[in-house]
Design a protein around this motif. Sequence first.
Motif, short mmCIF file in Angstrom:
data_model
loop_
_atom_site.label_atom_id
_atom_site.label_comp_id
_atom_site.label_asym_id
_atom_site.label_seq_id
_atom_site.Cartn_x
_atom_site.Cartn_y
_atom_site.Cartn_z
N ALA A 138 0.87 -1.18 0.00
CA ALA A 138 0.00 0.00 0.00
C ALA A 138 0.90 1.23 0.00
N PRO A 139 0.53 2.27 -0.74
CA PRO A 139 1.37 3.47 -0.76
C PRO A 139 1.36 4.18 0.59
N GLU A 140 2.43 4.90 0.83
CA GLU A 140 2.55 5.66 2.07
C GLU A 140 1.52 6.78 2.10
N ASP A 141 0.91 7.00 3.27
CA ASP A 141 -0.05 8.08 3.47
C ASP A 141 0.74 9.37 3.69
N THR A 142 0.54 10.35 2.83
CA THR A 142 1.29 11.60 2.94
C THR A 142 0.40 12.77 3.37
N THR A 143 -0.86 12.50 3.70
CA THR A 143 -1.74 13.57 4.16
C THR A 143 -1.31 14.00 5.56
N PRO A 144 -1.60 15.25 5.94
CA PRO A 144 -1.24 15.70 7.29
C PRO A 144 -1.95 14.85 8.35
N GLN A 145 -1.23 14.56 9.44
CA GLN A 145 -1.83 13.80 10.52
C GLN A 145 -2.88 14.63 11.23
N VAL A 146 -3.94 13.99 11.67
CA VAL A 146 -5.04 14.66 12.35
C VAL A 146 -4.94 14.41 13.85
N GLU A 147 -4.99 15.48 14.62
CA GLU A 147 -5.05 15.33 16.07
C GLU A 147 -6.49 15.13 16.46
N TRP A 148 -6.72 14.47 17.59
CA TRP A 148 -8.09 14.27 18.04
C TRP A 148 -8.20 14.67 19.50
N ASN A 149 -9.44 14.98 19.84
CA ASN A 149 -9.73 15.27 21.24
C ASN A 149 -10.39 14.03 21.82
N GLU A 150 -10.95 14.09 23.01
CA GLU A 150 -11.54 12.91 23.62
C GLU A 150 -12.67 12.33 22.78
N GLY A 151 -13.37 13.15 22.03
CA GLY A 151 -14.45 12.66 21.20
C GLY A 151 -14.01 12.33 19.79
#
Length: 169
Positions: free
Chosen positions: A138-151
């Motif tokens: 599978a190709p490498e994911d190059t999209t920006p990483q998403v931070e998450w909160n508790e929800g």
Amino acid sequence: MSMPGVVRVCLRDKTRQLSGLVRPWRVLALLAALEAEPRSIPDLLVAAQRLFAGHPFTTPRYDGIFGSVRRLGVDARYTERRAAAGVAIFDLEARRVLYQVRGVGWRRAGWLYYHDGEGFTNRKVPFAIPDSWRVEGAPEDTTPQVEWNEGGPEPFAFLFLALAIGILA
């Protein structure tokens, strides 16, 4: 009959091989643990402790009056047969990973949230997989990483920003 949402992980080194079923996030943690340049399965499992507590094949499951019981999902015999969500084969001697996990991208560098055995924490663990490791399938994911909160990640954050600066009224 395969369990939904699990990936078969196959680990091979010079002297042994091991396979079993894991949740997809544990595959990402094992990939990130390659940063430690493991030469054997025990080396990889020890390096993975930086990203999650416990053994990658351990899962909590309801078991009658005993409630949540931790079980080891190791295959009785080594197999590379796909599970419901795919397969990931780690060949430590060849420094190669075959990554075929449905719906979960991988990245060579980034961060993962630490899992303390009960749930994900807010602690980010950075990693960088050395270029000497080949990840195929599978190709490498190059999209920006998403931070998450508790929800989880806020899917409508762009609307909150628009309201704050007065674009939407």
